[in-house]
Design a protein around this motif. Structure first.
Motif, PDB file in Angstrom:
ATOM      1  N   ARG A   1       0.861  -1.197   0.000  1.00  0.00           N
ATOM      2  CA  ARG A   1       0.000   0.000   0.000  1.00  0.00           C
ATOM      3  C   ARG A   1       0.892   1.239   0.000  1.00  0.00           C
ATOM      4  O   ARG A   1       1.752   1.385   0.866  1.00  0.00           O
ATOM      5  CB  ARG A   1      -0.906   0.010   1.229  1.00  0.00           C
ATOM      6  CG  ARG A   1      -1.750   1.292   1.348  1.00  0.00           C
ATOM      7  CD  ARG A   1      -2.709   1.196   2.527  1.00  0.00           C
ATOM      8  NE  ARG A   1      -3.675   0.123   2.313  1.00  0.00           N
ATOM      9  CZ  ARG A   1      -4.240  -0.575   3.306  1.00  0.00           C
ATOM     10  NH1 ARG A   1      -3.900  -0.338   4.561  1.00  0.00           N
ATOM     11  NH2 ARG A   1      -5.118  -1.519   3.025  1.00  0.00           N
ATOM     12  N   ALA A   2       0.686   2.124  -0.981  1.00  0.00           N
ATOM     13  CA  ALA A   2       1.421   3.384  -1.053  1.00  0.00           C
ATOM     14  C   ALA A   2       0.545   4.501  -0.503  1.00  0.00           C
ATOM     15  O   ALA A   2      -0.641   4.591  -0.833  1.00  0.00           O
ATOM     16  CB  ALA A   2       1.816   3.685  -2.495  1.00  0.00           C
ATOM     17  N   ILE A   3       1.141   5.348   0.329  1.00  0.00           N
ATOM     18  CA  ILE A   3       0.394   6.429   0.984  1.00  0.00           C
ATOM     19  C   ILE A   3       1.104   7.759   0.757  1.00  0.00           C
ATOM     20  O   ILE A   3       2.287   7.906   1.057  1.00  0.00           O
ATOM     21  CB  ILE A   3       0.265   6.178   2.496  1.00  0.00           C
ATOM     22  CG1 ILE A   3      -0.449   4.854   2.781  1.00  0.00           C
ATOM     23  CG2 ILE A   3      -0.484   7.343   3.171  1.00  0.00           C
ATOM     24  CD1 ILE A   3      -0.416   4.452   4.244  1.00  0.00           C
ATOM     25  N   ASP A   4       0.385   8.725   0.211  1.00  0.00           N
ATOM     26  CA  ASP A   4       0.814  10.123   0.176  1.00  0.00           C
ATOM     27  C   ASP A   4      -0.301  10.942   0.807  1.00  0.00           C
ATOM     28  O   ASP A   4      -1.483  10.645   0.609  1.00  0.00           O
ATOM     29  CB  ASP A   4       1.065  10.590  -1.257  1.00  0.00           C
ATOM     30  CG  ASP A   4       2.274   9.920  -1.877  1.00  0.00           C
ATOM     31  OD1 ASP A   4       3.399  10.289  -1.514  1.00  0.00           O
ATOM     32  OD2 ASP A   4       2.092   9.014  -2.731  1.00  0.00           O
ATOM     33  N   THR A   5       0.065  11.971   1.543  1.00  0.00           N
ATOM     34  CA  THR A   5      -0.925  12.709   2.331  1.00  0.00           C
ATOM     35  C   THR A   5      -0.993  14.160   1.877  1.00  0.00           C
ATOM     36  O   THR A   5       0.026  14.867   1.865  1.00  0.00           O
ATOM     37  CB  THR A   5      -0.562  12.649   3.828  1.00  0.00           C
ATOM     38  OG1 THR A   5      -0.399  11.280   4.214  1.00  0.00           O
ATOM     39  CG2 THR A   5      -1.646  13.292   4.663  1.00  0.00           C
ATOM     40  N   GLN A   6      -2.174  14.619   1.516  1.00  0.00           N
ATOM     41  CA  GLN A   6      -2.401  16.012   1.123  1.00  0.00           C
ATOM     42  C   GLN A   6      -2.807  16.797   2.365  1.00  0.00           C
ATOM     43  O   GLN A   6      -3.855  16.546   2.954  1.00  0.00           O
ATOM     44  CB  GLN A   6      -3.514  16.085   0.063  1.00  0.00           C
ATOM     45  CG  GLN A   6      -4.019  17.487  -0.253  1.00  0.00           C
ATOM     46  CD  GLN A   6      -3.188  18.211  -1.292  1.00  0.00           C
ATOM     47  OE1 GLN A   6      -2.062  17.855  -1.567  1.00  0.00           O
ATOM     48  NE2 GLN A   6      -3.756  19.245  -1.878  1.00  0.00           N
ATOM     49  N   VAL A   7      -1.957  17.742   2.777  1.00  0.00           N
ATOM     50  CA  VAL A   7      -2.202  18.511   4.001  1.00  0.00           C
ATOM     51  C   VAL A   7      -2.006  19.998   3.725  1.00  0.00           C
ATOM     52  O   VAL A   7      -0.986  20.393   3.155  1.00  0.00           O
ATOM     53  CB  VAL A   7      -1.238  18.077   5.132  1.00  0.00           C
ATOM     54  CG1 VAL A   7      -1.469  18.930   6.373  1.00  0.00           C
ATOM     55  CG2 VAL A   7      -1.426  16.611   5.465  1.00  0.00           C
ATOM     56  N   TYR A   8      -2.973  20.809   4.141  1.00  0.00           N
ATOM     57  CA  TYR A   8      -2.818  22.263   4.113  1.00  0.00           C
ATOM     58  C   TYR A   8      -3.409  22.878   5.370  1.00  0.00           C
ATOM     59  O   TYR A   8      -4.498  22.494   5.808  1.00  0.00           O
ATOM     60  CB  TYR A   8      -3.486  22.884   2.870  1.00  0.00           C
ATOM     61  CG  TYR A   8      -2.561  22.935   1.697  1.00  0.00           C
ATOM     62  CD1 TYR A   8      -1.470  23.798   1.681  1.00  0.00           C
ATOM     63  CD2 TYR A   8      -2.742  22.097   0.606  1.00  0.00           C
ATOM     64  CE1 TYR A   8      -0.599  23.832   0.607  1.00  0.00           C
ATOM     65  CE2 TYR A   8      -1.869  22.113  -0.477  1.00  0.00           C
ATOM     66  CZ  TYR A   8      -0.793  22.983  -0.455  1.00  0.00           C
ATOM     67  OH  TYR A   8       0.080  23.008  -1.506  1.00  0.00           O
ATOM     68  N   ASP A   9      -2.677  23.827   5.954  1.00  0.00           N
ATOM     69  CA  ASP A   9      -3.182  24.621   7.072  1.00  0.00           C
ATOM     70  C   ASP A   9      -3.647  25.978   6.552  1.00  0.00           C
ATOM     71  O   ASP A   9      -3.220  26.435   5.483  1.00  0.00           O
ATOM     72  CB  ASP A   9      -2.093  24.834   8.123  1.00  0.00           C
ATOM     73  CG  ASP A   9      -1.704  23.545   8.830  1.00  0.00           C
ATOM     74  OD1 ASP A   9      -2.507  22.590   8.788  1.00  0.00           O
ATOM     75  OD2 ASP A   9      -0.605  23.491   9.416  1.00  0.00           O
ATOM     76  N   THR A  10      -4.469  26.629   7.339  1.00  0.00           N
ATOM     77  CA  THR A  10      -5.040  27.916   6.933  1.00  0.00           C
ATOM     78  C   THR A  10      -3.966  28.927   6.546  1.00  0.00           C
ATOM     79  O   THR A  10      -4.062  29.587   5.498  1.00  0.00           O
ATOM     80  CB  THR A  10      -5.911  28.485   8.069  1.00  0.00           C
ATOM     81  OG1 THR A  10      -6.957  27.569   8.361  1.00  0.00           O
ATOM     82  CG2 THR A  10      -6.500  29.831   7.688  1.00  0.00           C
TER      83      THR A  10
END
Length: 370
Positions: free
Chosen positions: A158-167
């Motif tokens: 399983r490959a995991i990439d995480t899309q994260v943005y803060d305000t």
């Protein structure tokens, strides 16, 4: 005399060939205009891995932090395909962006009149094109954690990439977009995927709130990123400034590059936040094209994107606006004269190599500066 400190990181593939042409312009400016550029050079990418076992050494990172601006060529190539992921050539560029906190990536797409026939689109669609794609550069899926490949057993992974943005990340890139639009045609289009991504929902909300709070004089539109890609090739001149996240900005700017006729025409600037005391900001300038290992060493690479990146450096890091204008006019004049590198070649034009193209631009720039 004002001293201006530049760090050159030519990198791999065609990077050193293109950077050599910028060196000529720097030398001409020092000689003819007393520009006061002090130049250092370092290693990045595969060349740094060969020398130091990492994609950029601590010493060269320190030089980048101390410079007024960094000029970057290109990294990567088949030679380094099997090196560990964390020291692959591209890691050097990502580390520079992260350590220098270069959150705003400016990628202009301008169609020079002489190249209107070179684009894969019809002349009337792209003639006079002048758009600016603003890509958030230090957040999103390229930096989000977790980022890993997990062995699930039974031959499955399983490959995991995480899309994260803060305000705050969205607020600051939106602010740059609106400020830039005020110097252009006063129109911003924000692109995300709020229909399927929670990060897109937040992006839309924060851009809208930032606009309402500080920039209501600027026209703001929202568009789904996939629709934006379609509109870029359907009716690109509807856009002025496009602001988007790291992943979509990467893809959309490459689409925009081909509107101009070649990846070899597209420069970029990566900027940090202004220093509260001095107003100066960390900055790195690079052509959008890659290392092009298939043509490296052949003397046929197009140096224009690298030279145009230096023009952006003059404009944004040194406030040398007149000089930047003259350098961009020199590029246009050489193209008007019919000189073309192979990627731009068309019937009736004169094909030249990397060095001859660089020499012609320097000659035009000297004449314009006389």
């Amino acid at each position: 005399m004002t001293t201006r400190k530049l760090l050159l990181l030519p990198g791999d593939g065609i990077g050193p060939e293109a950077m050599a042409e910028v060196r000529k312009i720097i030398a001409a400016m020092n000689e003819q205009l007393g520009a006061g550029f002090e130049v250092e050079e370092g290693l990045v990418g595969g060349s740094a891995y060969d020398a130091h076992g990492k994609a950029i050494s601590d010493a060269d990172m320190a030089k980048a932090q101390a410079a007024d601006a960094v000029l970057f060529g290109a990294v990567g190539g088949p030679k380094w395909d099997s090196v560990p992921y964390d020291v692959r050539p591209e890691a050097g560029l990502l580390l520079l962006r992260k350590e220098m906190e270069l959150f705003a990536n400016l990628r202009p797409a301008i169609c020079y009149p002489a190249l209107a026939e070179t684009s894969s689109l019809k002349r009337d669609v792209i003639e006079g094109l002048d758009i600016l794609i603003l890509r958030e550069l230090t957040g999103g899926v390229y930096f989000g954690e977790p980022k890993e490949i997990i062995d699930l057993g039974n031959g499955q992974k399983r490959a995991i990439d995480t899309q994260v943005y803060d305000t705050f990340e969205i607020e600051r890139i939106a602010g740059v977009a609106f400020e830039l639009a005020r110097t252009r045609r006063n129109h911003v289009t924000s692109m995300e995927k709020r229909n399927v991504m929670k990060s897109g929902v937040l992006w839309n909300e924060v851009v809208t709130a930032t606009h309402k709070a500080k920039y209501s004089d600027v026209t703001l539109d929202h568009m789904l990123a996939d629709a934006g890609g379609m509109q870029l090739v359907r009716q690109p001149k509807q856009f002025d400034v496009i602001v988007t996240d790291n992943l979509f900005g990467d893809m959309l700017s490459d689409v925009a590059a081909m509107l101009t006729g070649s990846l070899g025409m597209l420069p970029s600037a990566s900027l940090g936040a202004p220093d509260p005391k001095t107003g100066s900001r960390k900055a790195l300038y690079e052509p959008v094209h890659g290392s092009a290992p298939d043509i490296a060493g052949k003397g046929i690479a197009n140096p224009i994107a690298m030279i145009a990146s230096f023009a952006m450096c003059l404009r944004y890091s040194f406030n040398m606006v007149a000089e930047a204008d003259r350098l961009e006019k020199a590029i246009a004049a050489v193209l008007d004269d019919g000189l073309r590198t192979g990627d731009l070649m068309s019937e009736g034009k004169t094909e030249v190599g990397t060095v001859a193209m660089g020499d012609a631009i320097v000659e035009k720039f000297r004449a314009l500066s006389a």
